[in-house]
Design an enzyme around this catalytic site. Structure first.
Site, PDB file in Angstrom:
ATOM      1  N   CYS A 175       0.816  -1.225   0.000  1.00 47.31           N
ATOM      2  CA  CYS A 175       0.000   0.000   0.000  1.00 47.31           C
ATOM      3  C   CYS A 175       0.841   1.263   0.000  1.00 47.31           C
ATOM      4  CB  CYS A 175      -0.917   0.033   1.225  1.00 47.31           C
ATOM      5  SG  CYS A 175      -2.102  -1.322   1.318  1.00 47.31           S
TER       6      CYS A 175
ATOM      7  N   HIS B  80      -9.352   2.953  -2.062  1.00 48.98           N
ATOM      8  CA  HIS B  80      -7.910   2.761  -1.869  1.00 48.98           C
ATOM      9  C   HIS B  80      -7.348   1.892  -2.995  1.00 48.98           C
ATOM     10  CE1 HIS B  80      -4.087   1.822  -0.183  1.00 48.98           C
ATOM     11  NE2 HIS B  80      -4.442   0.869   0.656  1.00 48.98           N
TER      12      HIS B  80
ATOM     13  N   CYS C   7      -0.022   3.015   6.260  1.00 51.73           N
ATOM     14  CA  CYS C   7       0.441   1.678   6.606  1.00 51.73           C
ATOM     15  C   CYS C   7       0.613   0.848   5.340  1.00 51.73           C
ATOM     16  CB  CYS C   7      -0.538   0.990   7.560  1.00 51.73           C
ATOM     17  SG  CYS C   7      -2.249   0.939   6.963  1.00 51.73           S
TER      18      CYS C   7
END
Length: 418
Positions: A102, A374, A404
């Site tokens: 991510c 996302h 994160c």
């Protein structure tokens, strides 16, 4: 030490010239407006817009650095180079594809900035892309790449289970998580209505020229506490599944890893980041190059950092990363005007605000991934652009962006308006 200081003094600044992104489309086959497009087309849309908007001679681009998390099939090989070619960039513009789960979107921008600050390069395009509608259908590998030896040292749970572990251990109730999630939707709706994203948003077209998407597709602006209260926890059933080839279930492995912790499953679809497709990118240049080409900077990079944390928790590194960033910059949390902390799950920004003692009035002021979605490899670049746009809208100066990443990591960056 004197030699080191002289080298530091000689380092160039890294200027952010601009940031753009696609709208985020629902990342589910048969539902999203972008699902039939090639991911290279999404990234090329962003790259081409940046080059055209600033009349960049693409022969002068030193590198194109792109993050993509699921580098399989259509997203495999070097999507950075292929997207640059698809954008009709000069063949001289090389490409580099990076992987930090991510966090890759931030890392791509930081790598570009580091190359400029070192004095080795002058003009880079950086960003990320992820077609979640495609990635979820082809990526079956676990975060540890099915390595039983590593798994015995660090059992890596799903991110949803990790979110519930943290919420249970830290005392974030379902009610608090739901309240945060509703506020994310409200802020995103208000931002869209106010045109907060308009400067950065670039429409996406099909190869035949027909419009694919020119607006955010994922948000649910009418979300209420009562509506979220009706949703069932998303990750409770996972606890009964086998934990890979260990002979234990996820629940048994969690109990073994976190003895005495009673996990309550508090996250659901409405308090988790949305599954979407999208791409985002920035131009990063040296002052010398920008001035020579008449490029007006919007911001500069003040500090960059990477941080690891317990991989079993997965989601807890942003706090440590932010503290490292502030120490590098010689700043305190109060010196930062705006924060963007990716809403992978509601507990992540909530823990960040509590541990950093930061008001929600400074954090994710235009909502976040719970409302907007996302697109894994792209999100970091999008967040930097969102922070920059909002600094200008509010006439503020500094922003800190962090998120994160799987494996218990977090990259981060502090930018300052010019």
């Amino acid at each position: 030490m004197l030699v080191f200081r002289q080298k530091r003094k000689a380092m160039s600044e890294a200027w952010i010239i601009d940031a753009v992104r696609t709208p985020r489309g629902i990342g589910k086959p048969g539902r999203g407006a972008l699902v039939d497009l090639h991911p290279q087309r999404l990234m090329a849309t962003v790259l081409r817009e940046l080059a055209d908007r600033h009349e960049v001679n693409t022969q002068e681009i030193d590198d194109v650095i792109v993050s993509c998390s699921t580098q399989v099939g259509k997203q495999s090989r070097c999507i950075a180079r292929m997207s640059a070619l698809a954008a009709d960039f000069s063949i001289k513009a090389s490409g580099l594809t990076v992987q930090r789960f991510c966090g890759g979107g931030i890392s791509a921008v930081n790598l570009a900035a580091a190359n400029v600050m070192s004095g080795m390069e002058d003009l880079l395009f950086a960003g990320g892309v992820e077609m979640m509608s495609y990635a979820r259908s082809v990526d079956k590998a676990s975060a540890d790449a099915d390595n039983p030896e590593l798994r015995a040292k660090h059992p890596l749970f799903t991110v949803g289970i990790a979110a519930d572990i943290i919420a249970s251990e830290e005392g974030f109730s379902r009610e608090l998580l739901d309240e945060y999630s509703v506020e994310s939707q409200r802020r995103a709706a208000a931002a869209m209505q106010a045109g907060a994203f308009d400067r950065s948003l670039v429409p996406v077209y099909h190869p035949d020229g027909k419009l694919a998407l020119d607006r955010e597709e994922y948000p649910r602006p009418g979300t209420t506490i009562d509506a979220l209260g009706e949703l069932q926890p998303s990750f409770a059933d996972t606890m009964e599944l086998p934990f890979h080839d260990t002979g234990l279930t996820y629940g048994e492995m969690v109990a073994q890893t976190f003895p005495g912790l009673e996990v309550e499953h508090r996250h659901h679809a409405g308090s988790s980041s949305g599954v979407v497709d999208g791409a985002g990118g920035l131009i990063v240049a040296s002052p010398r190059y920008a001035k020579s080409r008449g490029l007006k900077p919007r911001a500069k990079v003040i500090a960059m950092a990477n941080m690891g944390h317990s991989p079993e928790y997965i989601l807890n590194a942003p706090v440590d990363c932010a503290r490292k960033l502030l120490a590098k910059a010689g700043m305190t949390a109060d010196d930062i005007d705006l924060y963007e902390v990716n809403e992978a799950f509601a507990v992540v920004p909530m823990k960040f605000m509590r541990d950093m003692q930061i008001s929600h009035g400074k954090v994710n002021v235009n909502g976040g991934a719970i409302a907007l979605g996302h697109p894994i490899g792209a999100t970091g670049a999008m967040l930097i652009g969102t922070a920059l746009d909002e600094l200008e809208r509010r006439d503020l100066n500094t922003a800190l962006v962090t998120m994160c990443a799987a494996g218990g990591m977090a990259p981060g960056v502090i930018i300052e308006r010019i």
